[in-house]
Design a protein around this motif. Structure first.
Motif, PDB file in Angstrom:
ATOM      1  N   GLY A  56       0.808  -1.217   0.000  1.00 58.39           N
ATOM      2  CA  GLY A  56       0.000   0.000   0.000  1.00 58.39           C
ATOM      3  C   GLY A  56       0.842   1.267   0.000  1.00 58.39           C
ATOM      4  O   GLY A  56       0.579   2.196  -0.773  1.00 58.39           O
ATOM      5  N   VAL A  57       1.865   1.297   0.855  1.00 54.37           N
ATOM      6  CA  VAL A  57       2.718   2.488   0.921  1.00 54.37           C
ATOM      7  C   VAL A  57       3.529   2.640  -0.362  1.00 54.37           C
ATOM      8  O   VAL A  57       3.663   3.747  -0.907  1.00 54.37           O
ATOM      9  N   SER A  58       4.062   1.528  -0.872  1.00 55.07           N
ATOM     10  CA  SER A  58       4.844   1.587  -2.110  1.00 55.07           C
ATOM     11  C   SER A  58       3.978   2.021  -3.284  1.00 55.07           C
ATOM     12  O   SER A  58       4.411   2.809  -4.132  1.00 55.07           O
ATOM     13  N   GLN A  59       2.742   1.520  -3.329  1.00 52.96           N
ATOM     14  CA  GLN A  59       1.834   1.927  -4.403  1.00 52.96           C
ATOM     15  C   GLN A  59       1.476   3.399  -4.290  1.00 52.96           C
ATOM     16  O   GLN A  59       1.367   4.107  -5.312  1.00 52.96           O
ATOM     17  N   TRP A  60       1.318   3.897  -3.071  1.00 49.83           N
ATOM     18  CA  TRP A  60       1.028   5.322  -2.883  1.00 49.83           C
ATOM     19  C   TRP A  60       2.196   6.176  -3.371  1.00 49.83           C
ATOM     20  O   TRP A  60       1.999   7.202  -4.026  1.00 49.83           O
ATOM     21  N   ILE A  61       3.415   5.748  -3.036  1.00 50.07           N
ATOM     22  CA  ILE A  61       4.597   6.483  -3.519  1.00 50.07           C
ATOM     23  C   ILE A  61       4.654   6.457  -5.038  1.00 50.07           C
ATOM     24  O   ILE A  61       4.941   7.478  -5.684  1.00 50.07           O
ATOM     25  N   SER A  62       4.370   5.313  -5.626  1.00 48.53           N
ATOM     26  CA  SER A  62       4.402   5.191  -7.089  1.00 48.53           C
ATOM     27  C   SER A  62       3.353   6.080  -7.743  1.00 48.53           C
ATOM     28  O   SER A  62       3.620   6.733  -8.763  1.00 48.53           O
ATOM     29  N   ASN A  63       2.153   6.129  -7.159  1.00 49.37           N
ATOM     30  CA  ASN A  63       1.075   6.930  -7.750  1.00 49.37           C
ATOM     31  C   ASN A  63       1.329   8.425  -7.642  1.00 49.37           C
ATOM     32  O   ASN A  63       0.909   9.197  -8.512  1.00 49.37           O
ATOM     33  N   LEU A  71      10.642   0.343  -8.148  1.00 50.18           N
ATOM     34  CA  LEU A  71      11.593   1.312  -7.597  1.00 50.18           C
ATOM     35  C   LEU A  71      11.044   1.980  -6.343  1.00 50.18           C
ATOM     36  O   LEU A  71      11.804   2.350  -5.446  1.00 50.18           O
ATOM     37  N   ALA A  72       9.700   2.119  -6.262  1.00 47.58           N
ATOM     38  CA  ALA A  72       9.077   2.770  -5.103  1.00 47.58           C
ATOM     39  C   ALA A  72       9.281   1.957  -3.829  1.00 47.58           C
ATOM     40  O   ALA A  72       9.449   2.526  -2.743  1.00 47.58           O
ATOM     41  N   MET A  73       9.284   0.621  -3.949  1.00 48.78           N
ATOM     42  CA  MET A  73       9.451  -0.201  -2.753  1.00 48.78           C
ATOM     43  C   MET A  73      10.831  -0.032  -2.127  1.00 48.78           C
ATOM     44  O   MET A  73      10.940   0.187  -0.898  1.00 48.78           O
ATOM     45  N   PRO A  74      11.946  -0.118  -2.895  1.00 45.13           N
ATOM     46  CA  PRO A  74      13.245   0.157  -2.267  1.00 45.13           C
ATOM     47  C   PRO A  74      13.343   1.566  -1.684  1.00 45.13           C
ATOM     48  O   PRO A  74      13.984   1.768  -0.641  1.00 45.13           O
ATOM     49  N   VAL A  75      12.721   2.542  -2.353  1.00 49.83           N
ATOM     50  CA  VAL A  75      12.727   3.902  -1.819  1.00 49.83           C
ATOM     51  C   VAL A  75      12.017   3.944  -0.469  1.00 49.83           C
ATOM     52  O   VAL A  75      12.465   4.596   0.476  1.00 49.83           O
ATOM     53  N   PHE A  76      10.893   3.233  -0.367  1.00 55.79           N
ATOM     54  CA  PHE A  76      10.158   3.169   0.896  1.00 55.79           C
ATOM     55  C   PHE A  76      11.023   2.571   2.011  1.00 55.79           C
ATOM     56  O   PHE A  76      11.087   3.107   3.125  1.00 55.79           O
ATOM     57  N   PHE A  77      11.714   1.463   1.711  1.00 51.77           N
ATOM     58  CA  PHE A  77      12.565   0.840   2.722  1.00 51.77           C
ATOM     59  C   PHE A  77      13.740   1.741   3.092  1.00 51.77           C
ATOM     60  O   PHE A  77      14.136   1.812   4.261  1.00 51.77           O
ATOM     61  N   LEU A  78      14.287   2.452   2.111  1.00 51.77           N
ATOM     62  CA  LEU A  78      15.398   3.354   2.390  1.00 51.77           C
ATOM     63  C   LEU A  78      14.964   4.495   3.304  1.00 51.77           C
ATOM     64  O   LEU A  78      15.649   4.826   4.285  1.00 51.77           O
ATOM     65  N   VAL A  79      13.813   5.080   2.989  1.00 54.57           N
ATOM     66  CA  VAL A  79      13.294   6.164   3.834  1.00 54.57           C
ATOM     67  C   VAL A  79      12.988   5.656   5.238  1.00 54.57           C
ATOM     68  O   VAL A  79      13.283   6.318   6.247  1.00 54.57           O
ATOM     69  N   MET A  80      12.397   4.451   5.321  1.00 51.49           N
ATOM     70  CA  MET A  80      12.064   3.891   6.623  1.00 51.49           C
ATOM     71  C   MET A  80      13.323   3.623   7.444  1.00 51.49           C
ATOM     72  O   MET A  80      13.377   3.926   8.649  1.00 51.49           O
ATOM     73  N   LEU A  82      16.265   5.111   7.108  1.00 48.75           N
ATOM     74  CA  LEU A  82      16.855   6.391   7.496  1.00 48.75           C
ATOM     75  C   LEU A  82      16.087   7.019   8.660  1.00 48.75           C
ATOM     76  O   LEU A  82      16.692   7.568   9.591  1.00 48.75           O
ATOM     77  N   ALA A  83      14.746   6.932   8.595  1.00 53.67           N
ATOM     78  CA  ALA A  83      13.938   7.502   9.676  1.00 53.67           C
ATOM     79  C   ALA A  83      14.167   6.760  10.989  1.00 53.67           C
ATOM     80  O   ALA A  83      14.353   7.374  12.048  1.00 53.67           O
ATOM     81  N   LEU A  84      14.168   5.414  10.921  1.00 49.95           N
ATOM     82  CA  LEU A  84      14.391   4.641  12.138  1.00 49.95           C
ATOM     83  C   LEU A  84      15.812   4.845  12.671  1.00 49.95           C
ATOM     84  O   LEU A  84      16.016   4.936  13.882  1.00 49.95           O
ATOM     85  N   GLY A  85      16.775   4.916  11.745  1.00 50.02           N
ATOM     86  CA  GLY A  85      18.148   5.141  12.190  1.00 50.02           C
ATOM     87  C   GLY A  85      18.323   6.504  12.833  1.00 50.02           C
ATOM     88  O   GLY A  85      18.996   6.638  13.872  1.00 50.02           O
ATOM     89  N   GLY A  86      17.714   7.544  12.216  1.00 51.41           N
ATOM     90  CA  GLY A  86      17.811   8.873  12.807  1.00 51.41           C
ATOM     91  C   GLY A  86      17.125   8.952  14.152  1.00 51.41           C
ATOM     92  O   GLY A  86      17.659   9.528  15.106  1.00 51.41           O
TER      93      GLY A  86
END
Length: 357
Positions: A56-63, A71-80, A82-86
């Motif tokens: 759902g989140v990856s599809q929202w990013i793609s839309n 490509l949206a799914m790896p971006v979602f995991f990368l953002v997640m 980075l957010a969790l690490g920060g």
């Protein structure tokens, strides 16, 4: 305009009987499978829950970015990450320090509460009877053994969720493959309806999970802020506990308030009242403001049914069953409405009205 013939009416009745028999057979078969492989099905459902969220989140990013889904799914995991690490770099040391302080303060609070209770004759007698009952139990039934079993259940649930998250990623990479494979098992005449049921169930799970995660965040922030304003030193870790346990409706808030009240008891009865009032205020906001605003698209589950399902799945599967009881109940309500009320009973108008309330 053609007039219905008795032969066409009998054919419709036969088709309807076949649909009813198929639905009943599917329910019986699924019930048998669920009984024989209950823990596995819970783990599979947790995987589907994670897969629905990731998809759902990856599809929202793609839309919203014109980015390909793969490509949206790896971006979602990368953002997640980075957010969790920060967030971990910023607050993890404070949380770890406060968690250690909480583990040291709770036994002190329990002991102080016990000393106060012993000053009351009726409470002292009740506690002595409890001690005698504990002494009469077998060695494996001691309080330490019970705590050990609870901690083992929690650890098992966490390991199960790690496995479920990994499977959920695999499901989210290409969900249409699994949907098409599942629909292949359905007779041709009912595949469109089966696809509709799957779509509605997935939408319900996605909306419920996103709303619940947002509720957890809001409850954690409000609880932390309120405890900080009241001068509670361990506000951050207590707010984190309140946010995480709010994932479990009805039972979670009760569990979350216990350490806060024990810690407040070290500072006096007035602080206990303030903390209890804060938790009641936050839960009132959740019940009467957050939930109606964020869960409008989700099927409404009566509170008594929610508690009953939580108790049932908690007894059958421990912590994992308790955590998954509410989303399972939400999907169950969708299946009952669409497959039983609408298809088996033919009461589509009433089901539509009831679902919109």
């Amino acid at each position: 305009m053609s007039t219905p013939t008795p032969q066409s009416d009998s054919k419709k009745v036969a088709n309807r009987a076949m649909v009813q028999a198929a639905v009943l057979a599917a329910v019986v078969l699924l019930s048998i499978v669920a009984w024989l492989a209950f823990d596995f099905l819970l783990l599979l459902f947790a995987s589907i829950l994670f897969g629905v969220l990731i998809h759902g989140v990856s599809q929202w990013i793609s839309n919203h970015t014109s980015m390909p889904y793969k490509l949206a799914m790896p971006v979602f995991f990368l953002v997640m990450l980075l957010a969790l690490g920060g967030a971990g770099w910023w607050v993890a040391p404070n949380i770890a320090e406060q968690a250690d302080a909480l583990s040291d303060s709770l036994p002190q609070a329990v002991e102080q509460l016990r000393e106060r209770a012993e000053q009351l004759p009726w409470m002292n007698e009740l506690m002595q009877q409890g001690d005698r009952l504990e002494d009469s139990l077998p060695d494996g039934s001691s309080a330490f053994s019970v705590v050990t079993k609870v901690m083992g259940s929690v650890a098992g649930a966490l390991s199960s969720f790690v496995i479920a998250f990994a499977i959920g990623i695999c499901l989210a990479i290409n969900p249409q493959v699994y949907v098409r494979g599942l629909l292949k098992l359905v007779p041709l005449g009912y595949r469109s309806r089966a696809a509709e049921v799957l779509g509605e169930s997935g939408a319900t799970l996605r909306a419920w999970l996103l709303a619940k995660l947002l509720e957890m965040l809001l409850i954690g922030v409000l609880t932390t802020l309120g405890l900080w304003l009241l001068g509670i030193e361990l506000a951050l870790v207590l707010g984190l506990i309140a946010g995480l346990l709010s994932f479990i409706p009805n039972i979670g808030p009760v569990l979350a308030v216990i350490p806060a009240l024990l810690l407040a008891s070290l500072e006096g009865g007035r602080t206990v009242l303030y903390v209890a009032g804060l938790y009641l205020f936050v839960q009132a906001l959740e019940s009467y403001v957050f939930t109606p605003l964020m869960q409008q698209r989700i099927v409404s589950i009566p509170p008594a049914l929610t508690i009953a399902v939580q108790l049932l799945f908690g007894l059958l599967a421990g912590t994992l069953g308790l955590l998954l009881a509410t989303p399972l109940a939400a999907v169950g309500m969708v299946l009952v409405r669409m497959l039983y009320v609408e298809d088996l009973l033919g009461d589509r108008a009433d089901a539509t009205d009831g679902s919109s309330q």
